[in-house]
Design a protein around this motif. Structure first.
Motif: not given
Ligand code: M6R
Length: 609
Positions: A304, A347-348, A301-302, A400, A408, A350, A353, A485-486
């Motif tokens: 990643a 890919v994450s 997501c996002g 962010a 990654q 945290s 997610t 996105l940033k």
């Molecule tokens: O922890 P994750 O990499 O799974 O999170 C995925 C997205 O929620 C995350 O990358 C989000 O888009 C960030 N706020 C981007 O800066």
């Protein structure tokens, strides 16, 4: 993400070292060790795993003395093992080191030819041998260290002691931080301020190219060539949180600046330069699992997810395995076709997610192998996936994502090269060329970060913009998406990313004098085509911001602003180009006065669907 602590004074050195290492624990490590001067020799204690293991070892077998050095290590050259843990000993010397010595193969060969034996696989041990050799020539510790570091290429922070000079530490810095804590009848050295705040707030910071000779009564700073440096200490009034921000205004800015080190940490222990191969022993999907992988699904997501789009390029190019990329939130609801010949990679940052986790669970339900590229150790995703490739970016506190993203990208490249070598689609020579480029990448990344002041000035011109476009091609197109996105996340300015060639299929209608367009224009096979796209924007009055490694008057004439970055291997350009885009978003947001570290409506880990 290694941690360094050193002490000289009247306290029990082991306790000071362990306390300091504990305060650096958040940085992560795979082994730890201390060396304490005891009765005219060093007591060396090292152990793999948690710091508690080292503490248990010290309880069984104390190292008693009033001066010593300690280290927590993330494996770099050589696997995590007791032999590879720091401190390293060579003859009369013990030494700890952060960073990577790029010419260690040549130095090791030279030292071997001179009869030196090595007990570890690390690049660090060669520094200890060099210094010990120069001590044998009659040099004192400072002079021997000076001669040794003149031979080193790469990044290093070292602290070294010799049995011949009890109560003396010598530290040296090149591109990796060293801070000296000043006490009363005692002094300290560390890689980071938080390690020392329990003992002192008076600190001296070494600059690149400087060394310090430290004993309990004072500190002498000099340049590598011996020129004495007079520097007043700084009193650190930071609270623990500011200390953790390393003095930067925001965690995001600190994390942006940590990226050269973060990618070193991702690569540590995984590059086999001599063999032209990648070593991923912590990533185990079973015996020769790579043989029967016929397709891969990359899910995230996002930010990643943007990394996955670049990862598709890497994997298809080097391993020739067809790759599908999907959002976690889409993948789970579209009845994906999965079978045992596939490999699902999530890919994450945290590891928590919800939508990404659901993809791993979907794979498990369908009996498909799954792997995770993840930053947070022991997170939910890492516990569910069959194998994990950790990015080792260290804690990312800003909502962010910055350093998590570039690590990654690095991890995906490692995976692609690993697969390419195993499957015979990538030669050792091609792989070696890429590994060399990766080893050298931190320097150009630092050069790109040095553009921060000019990007800050430039950002002022765009504070009032209401919309932005970002365009790029090929493996840099996802970087345009990430740049947009940033900017959205941080500044709340509407921004879109497009493949540069897509502009004329619709988005070009948006171009006017009020539309800034960020053009990613690296020197590669699509340079000329992207340049023409840029001219299409110019002729419609758009405000062009170019990010390029090319010196060309034409670019300067067409663009309103040019961010000129160093050249790197084309496959590494996505990593390099990410940095100025992060800085641009950061400074636009900063000038607009938004909450950079915690933008509105966002959370660091999205644990809801
Ligand atoms: O922890 P994750 O990499 O799974 O999170 C995925 C997205 O929620 C995350 O990358 C989000 O888009 C960030 N706020 C981007 O800066």
């Amino acid at each position: 993400m290694c941690g360094i602590v050193g002490y000289v004074g009247q306290r029990d050195a082991s306790s000071v070292l362990i306390r300091g290492l504990r305060l650096l624990e958040y940085r992560g490590y795979d082994s730890a060790g201390v060396a304490v001067l005891t009765n005219g020799d060093f007591a060396l204690r090292r152990s793999v795993g948690k710091l508690q293991n080292l503490e248990d070892l010290l309880a069984e077998s104390p190292a008693t003395g009033h001066s010593g050095i300690g280290h927590t290590r993330w494996a770099t050259h050589g696997r995590p093992s007791e032999a590879n843990a720091h401190p390293h000993r060579a003859g009369r010397v013990v030494l700890i080191h952060n960073g990577i010595i790029e010419n260690f193969l040549a130095l090791r060969a030279e030292l071997r030819a001179n009869g030196r034996d090595f007990s570890s696989e690390t690049d660090t041990e060669i520094i200890a041998h060099l210094i010990d050799g120069y001590l044998s020539d009659g040099d004192d510790l400072a002079a021997a260290t000076r001669r040794a570091i003149a031979r080193l290429e790469g990044s290093f922070a070292i602290v070294v002691m010799s049995v011949d000079e009890p109560g003396r530490l010598v530290a040296a810095k090149s591109a990796t931080p060293i801070v000296i804590g000043l006490g009363d009848g005692e002094n300290f050295v560390a890689s980071d301020i938080p390690a020392l705040l329990d003992y002192t707030r008076d600190m001296l910071f070494l600059e690149d190219g400087e060394m310090a000779e430290i004993d309990s009564s004072g500190v002498r700073v000099s340049e590598f060539d011996g020129t004495v440096v007079e520097r007043d200490p700084r009193r650190i009034t930071w609270d623990p949180v500011t200390a953790q921000k390393g003095g930067y205004k925001h965690f995001m800015l600190k994390e942006i600046h940590e990226q050269p080190q973060a990618i070193i940490d991702t690569m540590r222990g995984r590059l086999l330069l001599e063999d032209g191969d990648i070593f991923l022993d912590d990533f185990d999907l079973g015996k020769e699992w790579w043989k029967d992988v016929e397709r891969m699904d990359l899910i995230a997501c996002g930010t990643a997810w943007h990394a996955c789009l670049v990862g598709k390029f890497f994997i298809e190019k080097f391993a020739r395995i067809p790759c599908n990329v999907d959002y976690g939130s889409e993948f789970r609801y579209r009845e994906p076709i999965l079978d045992e010949r596939g490999l699902l990679v999530v890919v994450s940052q945290s590891g928590e997610t919800a939508d990404t986790l659901a993809a791993v669970e979907e794979a498990r339900r369908k009996g498909v192998r799954s792997a995770a590229i993840c930053n947070v150790v022991d997170s939910s995703i890492t516990r569910r996936a069959d194998a994990v490739l950790y990015t080792h970016a260290g804690p990312e506190i800003s909502v962010a994502s910055t350093k998590a993203f570039v690590t990654q990208l690095t991890a995906l490249l490692l995976m692609a090269l690993f697969l390419g070598r195993r499957r015979g689609t990538l030669s050792a020579e091609e792989c070696r060329e890429l590994i060399e480029a990766m080893v050298h990448l931190p320097s150009p990344l630092r050069e790109a970060l040095a553009l921060a002041p000019s990007i800050e000035t430039m950002a002022r011109r765009y504070v009032k913009a209401e919309n932005f476009l970002y365009v790029g091609r090929g493996l840099n197109y996802p970087i345009a998406l990430e740049g947009a996105l940033k900017l959205k996340e941080l500044s709340y300015i509407h921004a879109e990313g497009y493949p540069a060639g897509e502009l004329k299929h619709g988005p070009i209608a948006l171009i006017s004098e009020t539309m800034p367009v960020v053009v990613l224009l690296p020197k590669n096979g699509s340079f000329a085509k992207t340049l023409s796209n840029m001219k299409e924007v110019e002729s419609r009055g758009g405000q062009i911001i170019v990010v390029t490694d090319v010196e060309d008057d034409e670019i300067d004439q067409v663009a309103r602003d040019v961010i000129r970055v160093p050249s790197v291997h084309p496959m590494l350009m996505p990593i390099l180009l990410s940095l100025p885009l992060q800085l641009l978003s950061y400074y636009v947001a900063e000038h607009r006065g938004t909450d950079v570290d915690q933008p509105r409506n966002l959370a660091k880990s999205v644990t809801v669907e």
